[in-house]
Structure formats: C-alpha cells, structure tokens
Scaffold this active site. Structure first.
Site: not given
Length: 213
Positions: A161-163
C-alpha cells in the site's frame, strides 16, 4: 558475532541473491550500494514519532517532535507514564492535534497496561505484530510495515500500500499506471524477491530519490 554483524551479513546475502534473480534490482544495488537498514530497540518512541509525523512534512514533523520532547527535558525518552500524566492541553501546545494527542495517550496507556508487549516482539510473527499494534488508535498497517522493516529489521515485508513502492515498481517494471497490491505481489514472486522483500523495497525507495515529482 554481534546481532548487528549478523544482520549486516544477512543484508549482504540478500543483496547478492536479489542481484542474481532480478536484473533491475541488481542495477539499483550497484548504483546505491549497501542497504542501510539498521534495526533498533526504540520501539515505543518510534511509534509515537510515527503518529506525530502523520500527514505532515518532514520539517513540520521534526519541529513538533522536538517541542514534544522538550516537555520532558532533560530526558529525551519520556516513559509512557509520563505521557499519560501530561495534559492534552500541554500536548496540543506543541502543535500536536487533538486527535493525535489522543492517539499518543492511547499508545502510552496500552504500553503501560501491557496490551503492547514490546519485550515479546522478537518471538512474534509479522502478522501477530500487525494485529497487536493496529489496536492502537492512529496506527494502521502501513505504519506497522515501516516499523517491521526499519525498527525490527524484518527481511520479508512487502508494503503493497506504500505509494513509493507502487511508484517505484511502476517506473522500474513498465506499468502504465500505479500497480495494484496483487500486481506488486506478482512482481515480487516473478522476480524472486522472497525472503527479502524488505530489501527490495528499500532499493525501490532509493530509486525514486532523483526522480522529479
């Protein structure tokens, strides 16, 4: 051999394996050098800092964090009981929002009453740690993933989920748009990242350092 020496040795092993399995990561490893993740034991204070820094620029977060620590000078590491004894008004005076003040009080209370078992982390699985820490208000899965990687030195965490990870994979592996969590997992599987997804992630973050926003 010390724990740190063993950890660094394992990092070197990870870099060699990832370089063999994934040419793109191999190029990053050659360009950026040795992975600089180093585990530590400042667990409570790291998580408090994570809460303070949410949705803030690095500069603003640093300023507020310094004001927060100044409440407890000369100690640089306030204990949970000290934080619980601090009024919300005093916390707010440092620039911490009312909501974040309540989160900080929550993690202090859960640490003080033993809900959070920091002394058992080394014996817990990643999933058990995620389940435990996300009981704290204001701590989500992303925060725990960062904690697992940078505080505990867990080697096989993939923060889908890390951009930054999504953007790094998009650029490095030719996606037309930001990849989904399922696509990120597929890239990791196809390129043989396990059991070193954390190390692969670190190099993906580094790959973005010189990219234009």
């Amino acid at each position: 051999m010390s724990k740190l020496d063993s950890f660094v040795e394992e990092l070197t092993k990870a870099e060699r394996l990832l370089s063999r399995r994934d040419k793109q990561l191999g190029a990053f490893i050659k360009r950026y050098g040795s992975c600089r993740i180093r585990p530590h034991t400042r667990y409570f204070h790291t998580l408090v800092g994570s809460i303070i820094s949410q949705q803030l620029s690095t500069k603003a977060a640093d300023t507020i964090h310094k004001r927060f620590l100044a409440l407890y000078a000369p100690s640089k590491t306030p204990r949970p009981a000290q934080i619980l004894a601090t009024s919300t008004e005093d916390l707010r005076a440092t620039g911490i929002s009312f909501q974040k003040a309540s989160y900080i009080k929550d993690i202090a209370a859960k640490t003080e009453d033993g809900t959070l078992k920091f002394n058992r982390l080394s014996k817990m699985t990643d999933e058990e740690i995620i389940q435990m820490l996300t009981t704290v208000k204001g701590i989500g899965v992303w925060t725990v993933h960062m904690f697992l990687i940078f505080s505990l030195g867990r080697m096989d965490v993939l923060p889908v989920g890390d951009l930054g990870i999504r953007r790094g994979i998009q650029l490095a592996y030719g996606f037309d748009q930001l990849p989904t969590p399922e696509e990120i997992e597929r890239v990791a599987d196809e390129n043989g990242w396990r059991p070193y997804c954390s190390i692969a992630s670190w190099y993906l973050w580094r790959s973005l350092e010189n990219k234009a926003e």
